[in-house]
Write an enzyme that holds these catalytic residues in place. Structure first.
Site, PDB file in Angstrom:
ATOM      1  N   GLU A  16       0.823  -1.210   0.000  1.00 15.80           N
ATOM      2  CA  GLU A  16       0.000   0.000   0.000  1.00 15.80           C
ATOM      3  C   GLU A  16       0.853   1.253   0.000  1.00 15.80           C
ATOM      4  O   GLU A  16       1.964   1.262   0.557  1.00 15.80           O
ATOM      5  CB  GLU A  16      -0.948   0.060   1.206  1.00 15.80           C
ATOM      6  N   THR A  17       0.316   2.293  -0.613  1.00 17.20           N
ATOM      7  CA  THR A  17       0.860   3.646  -0.580  1.00 17.20           C
ATOM      8  C   THR A  17      -0.281   4.573  -0.195  1.00 17.20           C
ATOM      9  O   THR A  17      -1.396   4.423  -0.693  1.00 17.20           O
ATOM     10  CB  THR A  17       1.424   4.050  -1.956  1.00 17.20           C
TER      11      THR A  17
END
Length: 277
Positions: A47-48
């Site tokens: 995830e970002t």
């Protein structure tokens, strides 16, 4: 394009670089959804996140959460990692406070300081209840085990869409060598009484036709707690272990305050700087 503050944070391990990494863009104003998705695809982390001003006056900040291929309304390790990075970036705002409020696609999520890390209040499940027998049989095939090895299964969807599977023990979870999965699948098995950790957890999901395993998964552990605690299969507080097969040392701490389930772990800043977006 302009320079924006950036951090990479490790979440859910007592030692840096042994948990689940997260990229955080701390000033995402002006970025389009397409630009956010493109950068998340480039980082290639699970995830970002992108921090924005809140739209709800009750929130301290707003976050959008992207995998390399989709946006999620909620995810656990991005919630803790984003709050950690935001606290480091805004020390004067956060000074003296123990609890904070994150706004995300799933609504408002409470986050509090906990020991050397942070904990989030488990959001309500979007879908729960037993899994039908036909799907259980299909789950067994995906996991490469006999149907009889599945003790129970439950919908445990709090955003990513988890289906949770209970096996007889942690050893059975560690022995899994799944084939192709076509949904987000979490597997849990208990350690013997008296062990340092209560459960071993693994998380599998499909990506471009390939089964991918997540190192340490806050959302899954939150939804597992919402299943295991009410059914008496777990007693809070407890610690779950995840990432063992991948060479990680994930530790997720689950506790309760009244009716609230808290899911926490250590957080460490591993990289800071600026990114041009």
């Amino acid at each position: 394009m302009r320079s924006r503050p950036f951090a990479q944070v490790d979440v859910f391990a007592g030692t840096p670089y042994q948990g689940n990494p997260l990229a955080v863009v701390l000033d995402a104003e002006g970025l389009s959804t397409e630009e956010m998705q493109g950068f998340a695809r480039w980082t290639n982390l699970s995830e970002t996140t992108f921090v924005l001003p809140p739209t709800d006056p009750a929130a301290d900040y707003r976050v959008r959460i992207f995998t390399p291929y989709a946006e999620f309304p909620f995810a656990g390790h991005p919630t803790l990692g984003t709050c950690h990075a935001w606290l480091a970036h805004r020390p004067a705002v956060a000074a003296g406070r123990r609890e904070f409020v994150q706004e995300c696609g799933a609504g408002l999520v409470r986050v509090c300081r906990e020991g050397t890390g942070l904990a989030f209040a488990a959001p309500p499940l979007l879908r729960s209840g037993p899994v039908d027998e036909a799907l259980i049989a299909r789950l067994a095939t995906m996991l490469g085990i006999a149907r009889a090895e599945i003790v129970d299964a439950q919908w445990a969807d709090n955003g990513p869409g988890w289906v949770a599977v209970l096996l007889r023990d942690a050893e059975a979870v560690l022995a899994l060598r799944p084939g192709q999965v076509d949904l987000d699948l979490g597997v849990v098995g208990p350690y013997p009484p008296g062990s340092p950790e209560a459960f071993e957890v693994r998380a599998f999901f499909p990506h471009n036709g390939v089964t991918t395993e997540d190192p340490v998964t806050g959302s899954l552990n939150a939804s597992l707690a919402q299943w295991l605690l009410p059914t008496g299969r777990a007693v809070a507080p407890y610690t779950a272990r995840q990432g063992t097969v991948m060479g990680r040392e994930g530790r997720i701490h689950v506790s309760t305050t009244g009716d609230t389930i808290w899911v926490g772990g250590a957080t460490f800043t591993c990289l800071t700087g600026h990114v041009t977006l």
